[in-house]
Write a protein that holds these residues in place. Sequence first.
Motif, PDB file in Angstrom:
ATOM      1  N   LYS A   1      50.230  39.970  37.689  1.00  0.00           N
ATOM      2  CA  LYS A   1      51.206  41.001  37.215  1.00  0.00           C
ATOM      3  C   LYS A   1      50.441  42.343  36.855  1.00  0.00           C
ATOM      4  O   LYS A   1      50.939  43.677  36.420  1.00  0.00           O
ATOM      5  CB  LYS A   1      51.349  40.509  35.948  1.00  0.00           C
ATOM      6  CG  LYS A   1      52.687  39.557  36.064  1.00  0.00           C
ATOM      7  CD  LYS A   1      53.710  40.197  36.738  1.00  0.00           C
ATOM      8  CE  LYS A   1      54.909  38.819  36.362  1.00  0.00           C
ATOM      9  NZ  LYS A   1      56.220  39.114  37.938  1.00  0.00           N
ATOM     10  N   PHE A   2      49.091  42.453  36.944  1.00  0.00           N
ATOM     11  CA  PHE A   2      48.293  43.167  36.299  1.00  0.00           C
ATOM     12  C   PHE A   2      48.427  44.465  37.932  1.00  0.00           C
ATOM     13  O   PHE A   2      48.160  44.361  38.962  1.00  0.00           O
ATOM     14  CB  PHE A   2      46.268  42.697  36.738  1.00  0.00           C
ATOM     15  CG  PHE A   2      46.021  42.047  35.249  1.00  0.00           C
ATOM     16  CD1 PHE A   2      45.554  42.819  34.182  1.00  0.00           C
ATOM     17  CD2 PHE A   2      46.920  40.565  35.055  1.00  0.00           C
ATOM     18  CE1 PHE A   2      44.843  42.007  33.243  1.00  0.00           C
ATOM     19  CE2 PHE A   2      46.720  39.743  33.820  1.00  0.00           C
ATOM     20  CZ  PHE A   2      45.647  40.986  32.861  1.00  0.00           C
TER      21      PHE A   2
ATOM     22  N   GLY B   1      47.539  44.902  45.805  1.00  0.00           N
ATOM     23  CA  GLY B   1      47.406  45.345  47.263  1.00  0.00           C
ATOM     24  C   GLY B   1      45.676  44.322  47.729  1.00  0.00           C
ATOM     25  O   GLY B   1      45.901  44.987  48.160  1.00  0.00           O
ATOM     26  N   LEU B   2      45.263  43.609  46.763  1.00  0.00           N
ATOM     27  CA  LEU B   2      44.134  43.273  47.273  1.00  0.00           C
ATOM     28  C   LEU B   2      44.583  41.790  47.441  1.00  0.00           C
ATOM     29  O   LEU B   2      45.373  41.323  47.619  1.00  0.00           O
ATOM     30  CB  LEU B   2      43.288  43.075  45.115  1.00  0.00           C
ATOM     31  CG  LEU B   2      43.196  44.084  44.922  1.00  0.00           C
ATOM     32  CD1 LEU B   2      42.049  43.398  43.332  1.00  0.00           C
ATOM     33  CD2 LEU B   2      41.807  44.264  45.714  1.00  0.00           C
ATOM     34  N   GLU B   3      43.048  41.229  48.296  1.00  0.00           N
ATOM     35  CA  GLU B   3      43.788  40.294  48.649  1.00  0.00           C
ATOM     36  C   GLU B   3      43.636  38.884  47.648  1.00  0.00           C
ATOM     37  O   GLU B   3      43.158  39.112  46.511  1.00  0.00           O
ATOM     38  CB  GLU B   3      42.132  39.491  49.578  1.00  0.00           C
ATOM     39  CG  GLU B   3      42.589  40.410  50.691  1.00  0.00           C
ATOM     40  CD  GLU B   3      43.494  40.938  52.039  1.00  0.00           C
ATOM     41  OE1 GLU B   3      44.232  39.155  51.827  1.00  0.00           O
ATOM     42  OE2 GLU B   3      43.972  41.082  52.672  1.00  0.00           O
ATOM     43  N   LYS B   4      43.792  37.765  47.437  1.00  0.00           N
ATOM     44  CA  LYS B   4      44.817  36.929  47.218  1.00  0.00           C
ATOM     45  C   LYS B   4      43.496  35.674  46.225  1.00  0.00           C
ATOM     46  O   LYS B   4      43.471  35.741  45.180  1.00  0.00           O
ATOM     47  CB  LYS B   4      45.819  35.686  47.981  1.00  0.00           C
ATOM     48  CG  LYS B   4      45.887  34.315  46.510  1.00  0.00           C
ATOM     49  CD  LYS B   4      46.485  33.788  47.055  1.00  0.00           C
ATOM     50  CE  LYS B   4      46.839  32.312  46.319  1.00  0.00           C
ATOM     51  NZ  LYS B   4      47.586  30.954  47.186  1.00  0.00           N
ATOM     52  N   ASP B   5      42.718  35.954  47.214  1.00  0.00           N
ATOM     53  CA  ASP B   5      41.397  35.279  46.822  1.00  0.00           C
ATOM     54  C   ASP B   5      40.760  36.407  45.456  1.00  0.00           C
ATOM     55  O   ASP B   5      40.070  35.952  44.077  1.00  0.00           O
ATOM     56  CB  ASP B   5      39.913  34.973  47.528  1.00  0.00           C
ATOM     57  CG  ASP B   5      40.426  33.870  48.618  1.00  0.00           C
ATOM     58  OD1 ASP B   5      41.410  33.100  47.691  1.00  0.00           O
ATOM     59  OD2 ASP B   5      40.574  33.677  49.483  1.00  0.00           O
ATOM     60  N   GLU B   6      40.358  37.307  46.223  1.00  0.00           N
ATOM     61  CA  GLU B   6      39.641  38.863  45.221  1.00  0.00           C
ATOM     62  C   GLU B   6      40.213  38.793  43.874  1.00  0.00           C
ATOM     63  O   GLU B   6      40.190  39.126  42.900  1.00  0.00           O
ATOM     64  CB  GLU B   6      39.642  40.324  46.479  1.00  0.00           C
ATOM     65  CG  GLU B   6      38.780  41.063  45.661  1.00  0.00           C
ATOM     66  CD  GLU B   6      38.916  42.392  46.257  1.00  0.00           C
ATOM     67  OE1 GLU B   6      38.651  42.900  45.521  1.00  0.00           O
ATOM     68  OE2 GLU B   6      38.632  42.171  47.313  1.00  0.00           O
ATOM     69  N   LYS B   7      41.677  38.942  44.041  1.00  0.00           N
ATOM     70  CA  LYS B   7      42.507  39.244  42.755  1.00  0.00           C
ATOM     71  C   LYS B   7      42.110  37.995  41.869  1.00  0.00           C
ATOM     72  O   LYS B   7      42.088  37.982  40.561  1.00  0.00           O
ATOM     73  CB  LYS B   7      43.676  39.003  43.290  1.00  0.00           C
ATOM     74  CG  LYS B   7      44.904  38.663  42.042  1.00  0.00           C
ATOM     75  CD  LYS B   7      46.369  38.946  42.883  1.00  0.00           C
ATOM     76  CE  LYS B   7      47.028  40.045  43.397  1.00  0.00           C
ATOM     77  NZ  LYS B   7      48.560  39.631  43.508  1.00  0.00           N
ATOM     78  N   ALA B   8      42.025  36.936  42.410  1.00  0.00           N
ATOM     79  CA  ALA B   8      42.013  35.846  41.429  1.00  0.00           C
ATOM     80  C   ALA B   8      40.411  35.807  40.993  1.00  0.00           C
ATOM     81  O   ALA B   8      40.313  35.315  40.111  1.00  0.00           O
ATOM     82  CB  ALA B   8      42.440  34.337  42.019  1.00  0.00           C
ATOM     83  N   ALA B   9      39.670  36.066  41.874  1.00  0.00           N
ATOM     84  CA  ALA B   9      38.154  36.864  40.647  1.00  0.00           C
ATOM     85  C   ALA B   9      37.984  37.245  39.927  1.00  0.00           C
ATOM     86  O   ALA B   9      37.416  37.196  38.912  1.00  0.00           O
ATOM     87  CB  ALA B   9      37.347  36.226  42.320  1.00  0.00           C
ATOM     88  N   ARG B  10      38.467  38.894  40.168  1.00  0.00           N
ATOM     89  CA  ARG B  10      38.400  39.785  39.404  1.00  0.00           C
ATOM     90  C   ARG B  10      39.286  39.608  37.977  1.00  0.00           C
ATOM     91  O   ARG B  10      38.681  39.344  36.979  1.00  0.00           O
ATOM     92  CB  ARG B  10      39.352  40.870  40.018  1.00  0.00           C
ATOM     93  CG  ARG B  10      37.888  41.162  41.054  1.00  0.00           C
ATOM     94  CD  ARG B  10      38.793  42.660  41.359  1.00  0.00           C
ATOM     95  NE  ARG B  10      38.796  43.302  40.983  1.00  0.00           N
ATOM     96  CZ  ARG B  10      39.839  45.067  41.225  1.00  0.00           C
ATOM     97  NH1 ARG B  10      39.229  45.183  41.866  1.00  0.00           N
ATOM     98  NH2 ARG B  10      38.849  45.964  39.396  1.00  0.00           N
ATOM     99  N   PHE B  11      40.657  38.717  38.619  1.00  0.00           N
ATOM    100  CA  PHE B  11      41.221  37.830  36.904  1.00  0.00           C
ATOM    101  C   PHE B  11      40.424  37.493  36.327  1.00  0.00           C
ATOM    102  O   PHE B  11      40.066  37.389  35.175  1.00  0.00           O
ATOM    103  CB  PHE B  11      42.465  37.560  37.518  1.00  0.00           C
ATOM    104  CG  PHE B  11      43.208  36.913  36.448  1.00  0.00           C
ATOM    105  CD1 PHE B  11      43.888  38.066  35.908  1.00  0.00           C
ATOM    106  CD2 PHE B  11      43.567  35.853  35.810  1.00  0.00           C
ATOM    107  CE1 PHE B  11      45.328  37.302  34.259  1.00  0.00           C
ATOM    108  CE2 PHE B  11      44.020  35.385  35.254  1.00  0.00           C
ATOM    109  CZ  PHE B  11      44.919  36.327  34.847  1.00  0.00           C
ATOM    110  N   SER B  12      39.519  36.339  36.819  1.00  0.00           N
ATOM    111  CA  SER B  12      38.623  34.933  36.309  1.00  0.00           C
ATOM    112  C   SER B  12      37.797  35.877  35.682  1.00  0.00           C
ATOM    113  O   SER B  12      37.178  35.425  34.274  1.00  0.00           O
ATOM    114  CB  SER B  12      38.440  34.099  37.453  1.00  0.00           C
ATOM    115  OG  SER B  12      37.834  32.730  36.688  1.00  0.00           O
TER     116      SER B  12
END
Length: 258
Positions: A154-155, A160-171
């Motif tokens: 939701k952020f 548009g980010l790749e799934k892994d990068e999205k998860a890393a930045r969220f974490s």
Amino acid sequence: MPDEPEAAAPAGEAGLSKNEQKRRAKQEAQAKAKAEKAAAKAAADAAKPKPAAAAQEEEEEEQDPTKYFENRLTFVNGVKEKGANPYPHKFQTSMQLPDYVAKYESIGSGEMSADGGVGLAGRIATKRAGGKGLVFFDVVGDGAKVQVFASADKFSDYAGLEKDEKAARFSALMSTLKRGDIVGVRGTPGKTKRGELSLFPTDMLLLTPCLHMLPKVPPGSSGLADKETRYRQRYLDLIMHAADDAQRDRHVLVMNDD
């Protein structure tokens, strides 16, 4: 040959019919089996490996308070060294938490409001991981509490980010938010399927890091239970009872008397 006497009924079952005794025995057996099943499930859940973020949170909560303070101070200094402000002076809110609750409490379970970009600010009372890319917060202030249902998907910054990068930045963002911190949250009002009024954020900002570890609150209780701590550390009492109207009103009266 004389008949043998029947076995005496248990003390609590004297006068009960055999059918009633059988029914009660069956209920007890079912209750025992249910308790054993629940205990086995709890043991199995405890044995499961926890997500890295959740494990890290628990490890930090078990730290010595002095070490926790040092780590938080290092974090704040690290933000300053990067040229950023760890204490942003401005976050535009749409309303206070009590007004949010009053306005959106009527939303149905599992439904979302048409309103977007609603901004709230408050102190994090609890934080719990709900799985990969999902974290729940209870944000309190002005005598009210609102759940923040944070999902990486939701952020807006991660669109548009790749799934892994999205998860890393969220974490990485979630790891900077601790109990006691004051945060700004912007998103869409709604309720979970269980009927919990929440804010589903598209953006979260740390406004004021809390450098000291807050006391843990046992499940089922609210705020500080130790009376001596409540009287000797009023500031901590107010933080831990931020959603308590009576406590807040008393503080205002005392301040006005001064």
